[in-house]
Scaffold this active site. Structure first.
Site, short mmCIF file in Angstrom:
data_model
loop_
_atom_site.label_atom_id
_atom_site.label_comp_id
_atom_site.label_asym_id
_atom_site.label_seq_id
_atom_site.Cartn_x
_atom_site.Cartn_y
_atom_site.Cartn_z
N HIS A 1 55.02 52.55 6.33
CA HIS A 1 54.38 51.24 6.20
C HIS A 1 54.78 50.31 7.33
O HIS A 1 53.93 49.72 8.00
CB HIS A 1 54.75 50.62 4.85
CG HIS A 1 54.23 49.24 4.65
ND1 HIS A 1 53.05 48.96 4.00
CD2 HIS A 1 54.72 48.02 5.04
CE1 HIS A 1 52.83 47.66 4.00
NE2 HIS A 1 53.85 47.07 4.62
N GLU A 2 56.09 50.17 7.54
CA GLU A 2 56.54 49.23 8.56
C GLU A 2 56.11 49.67 9.96
O GLU A 2 55.87 48.82 10.83
CB GLU A 2 58.06 49.05 8.49
CG GLU A 2 58.56 48.40 7.21
CD GLU A 2 57.89 47.06 6.91
OE1 GLU A 2 57.49 46.36 7.86
OE2 GLU A 2 57.77 46.73 5.72
N HIS B 1 50.58 47.65 15.12
CA HIS B 1 49.79 46.43 15.32
C HIS B 1 50.33 45.62 16.49
O HIS B 1 49.56 45.04 17.27
CB HIS B 1 49.81 45.61 14.03
CG HIS B 1 48.57 44.81 13.80
ND1 HIS B 1 48.34 44.10 12.64
CD2 HIS B 1 47.48 44.59 14.56
CE1 HIS B 1 47.18 43.49 12.70
NE2 HIS B 1 46.63 43.77 13.86
#
Length: 688
Positions: A476-477, A483
């Site tokens: 997830h991180e 991004h």
């Protein structure tokens, strides 16, 4: 004045770092450097803003909006390092400085956005926007600046602005105090166990790690179980000793709520009251209305509407799950009442029985280095063509972090990724991504990003074996990190994850899909000693079990989200005298008050909303998951793990950062508005 005239050249913040990618020179940074760098950075930025506001030239995009984007570089340099360290590796000196600098930064922000001359210049440029022939990103930047000035109160009368300044300074101080209280109380409440027999159910590695944690605290011969940020603690799934499970659970749920010097009840109640007052001054009926007006949901009613739509089916599923688990407890302890500290333990037993899945037996196949290099990095390579090279020659802010240089598909340098995976008393709980350097074409900066997790560090020489929750957090991180790393914007305001709050979790949640993608899983899920792949039977059981427990998981999440909305639905003048009663009433009225399923975060340790950036925005995880689940369907329909798919997702979404409207970017990627059906199917909520 310029920074060199105010700040000693020996201060590492006096000039941009000469390290690759502008990586901060951590080996030269000492605590004594921060205060003078903040002083100089604030003064320099104030002078730059004054020159823009007081200019006698007619306002233009270049001399006003672009000039604002170029300003404050020294302040940005010191702030990015300091606030990363106060989260990842704080100490009393840093905490003292944070308490003093936070209100100064709030006042500085207000001095910019409540400056009438500056606001007038931005408005003049905005009103002339149709005649300026701006490129799309510049036009969107102008739109954002105008909106930000309006939302800050730039057009309010002076007396209301004066009150806003007071509120913002006070709120910044309170948020800092909430964070400090939570860290101190979490450390104080760590569970000390005298007898190793009480730790039955934990692995040998976990027991040795607990022994080392005790030694580090001066408790030789004992064992320490540290507390993670959420209500549920990972050890609750394994500990056989029911009394110890209760100790752990009660400690976790009492953080910030013990009436001691670290109690957060008065702090958070004042935060909620002051936020409501500020929202009213700005023309909104509540803080939630103010915050969500600038997100993709647009209204608090829309956000709460989604949460309430999902709640009844989630609660019904949770109750059904609880009924099954009670049978397990009854078999062990006839007549015993099923308690929340029993849930994870018996849910794990049910998974073993129903799916032939023992999560603790999976840990040897999820060794941290393999997960990162052969899982997370491998997926990024397959999708985006990225390669990673560990840099042992670059300075670190803590010995346990890892630094990787990232290269693009054509071999061009792309950025730096820092992995800070281990828990320590100086690190706040939870998992998060942040930037040390924002990508920006305006400055020619390439990104330096960091992922923080809170994994218990094993004894020297032993492997770091991850739980499923830790594995999930790592993927997830890294979605957030992508991004930041793949950002390709001109203006730093738009870099990477600087998007609408209820959109920011979307790319990170999409990245979770690769965790169990067959090619990726086969590449990293190998026994740390033998190298044998995770047996197919275990893979099948793992995939079959994924929907089990969604009743509990969704209910605890919705309870926290609805609690967040309740705190931030307060109107001007409303106060809360009894925090526990307010919380109980809010959960009851929302239909999510289950004695065996507490919110993922209770109010006194709900750092996301009282000291983080998620106030009135915790709903964003499931709001973003609507987009995520829909996008996962797109990947599956189009061949999954391919460069073509990755390049498309990168081009239309990841590279754009906040340089376009978030939902416009989604529609460009998906070709339509999002659909909720994939989310309902994923969470077993088709009846909602």
């Amino acid at each position: 004045m310029t920074a060199p005239e105010q700040l000693s050249p020996d201060n590492p913040f006096a000039a941009p770092s000469d390290l690759p990618y502008g990586l901060p020179p951590f080996d030269r940074v000492s605590d004594e450097h921060f205060a003078p760098a903040f002083d100089a950075g604030l003064a320099e930025h104030a002078a730059e803003v004054a020159r823009i506001a007081d200019s006698e030239e007619a306002p233009t995009f270049e001399n006003t909006v672009a000039a604002l984007e170029r300003s404050g570089t020294l302040l940005t340099r010191v702030s990015s390092v300091f606030f990363n360290l106060t989260s990842s590796d704080t100490n009393p000196e840093r905490q003292r400085l944070q308490a003093s600098v936070a209100p100064r930064l709030a006042a500085h922000h207000d001095a910019i956005y409540l400056n009438p001359k500056l606001a007038a210049r931005v408005t003049a440029v905005f009103e002339a926007r149709e005649t300026l022939d701006l490129d799309p990103e510049s036009a969107w930047l102008l739109q954002r600046y105008h909106t930000d000035f309006q939302r800050a109160g730039a057009e309010l009368p002076e007396e209301k602005q004066a009150r806003l300044r007071e509120l913002n300074e006070r709120l910044s101080s309170l948020s800092t105090r909430f964070q400090e209280n939570l860290l101190a109380d979490s450390n104080d409440l760590a569970i000390v166990v005298a007898d190793a027999a009480e730790l039955a159910g934990l692995s040998e590695g976990e027991i040795r790690a607990a022994a080392e944690a005790a030694t580090a605290r001066g408790e030789d011969g004992k064992y320490v179980l540290k507390l993670g940020l959420p209500t549920g603690q990972p050890v609750l799934a394994s500990l056989e000793n029911r009394a110890l499970r209760e100790r752990v659970y009660r400690a976790a749920t009492s953080r910030g709520n013990r009436g001691n010097e670290h109690d957060n009840k008065a702090v958070l109640a004042e935060i909620a009251t002051l936020r409501a007052e500020r929202a009213a001054i700005l023309g909104y009926e509540s803080h939630a209305s103010y915050i969500i007006a600038d997100e993709t949901a647009r209204t608090a009613e829309a956000a709460v509407g989604l949460l309430r739509r999902l709640a009844p089916v989630a609660v019904a599923n949770a109750k059904a799950e609880a009924d099954e688990l009670r049978q397990y407890l009854a078999a062990d302890e006839p007549g015993a009442e099923f308690e929340p500290w029993d849930w994870a333990f018996y849910a794990e037993r049910l998974r073993r029985d129903r799916f032939d899945l023992d999560e603790s037996a999976l840990r040897p196949y999820f060794e941290l280095d393999r997960v990162v290099v052969d899982g997370i990095f491998y997926a990024a390579s397959r999708l985006y063509g990225l390669t990673f090279s560990e840099r042992h020659d670059l300075p670190k802010y803590h010995a346990s972090v890892r630094v990787f240089e990232v290269f693009d598909a054509d071999g061009a340098p792309l950025g730096i990724f820092i992995g800070d995976y281990y828990t320590r008393d100086s690190k706040r709980g939870g998992a998060w991504m942040n930037n040390f350097v924002d990508q920006s074409g305006l400055f020619g900066y390439r990104p330096v990003v960091v992922n923080n997790l809170n994994i218990a560090k094993p004894p020297e020489g032993e492997p770091t074996l991850l739980s499923l929750d830790e594995l999930h957090a790592a993927f997830h991180e890294f979605g957030h990190a992508l991004h930041g790393l793949l950002s390709d914007v001109r203006y730093p305001t738009f870099s990477g994850a600087n998007v609408a709050r209820d959109f920011v979790e979307y790319p990170s949640q999409v990245n979770e899909m690769w965790m169990f993608w067959p090619e990726v899983l086969a590449n990293y899920a190998k026994h740390w000693e033998t190298g044998e792949p995770l047996p197919q039977a275990a893979v099948d059981a793992l995939l079959a079990s994924r929907k089990y427990g969604e009743g509990y998981a969704t209910t605890e999440y919705l309870a926290a989200s609805l609690l967040d909305q309740a705190w931030h639905a307060l109107g001007p003048g409303e106060t809360v005298a009894d925090v526990e009663k307010f919380e109980a009433t809010a959960l009851e009225e929302a239909g999510v008050a289950l004695g065996t399923v507490l919110p993922r975060y209770r109010s006194t340790y709900f750092a996301h909303i009282f000291s983080g950036g998620y106030s009135a925005g915790y709903y964003s995880y499931i709001w973003s998951e609507v987009l995520d689940a829909d996008s996962v369907e797109w990947f599956r329909e189009n061949g999954g793990l391919t460069r073509e798919n990755g390049d498309y997702f990168r081009r239309e979404l990841l590279s754009r950062g906040g340089s376009v409207d978030s939902m416009t970017a989604f529609r460009a990627f998906r070709g339509r508005d999002p659909e909720i059906a994939p989310l309902l199917k994923r969470r077993g909520l088709e009846g909602s």
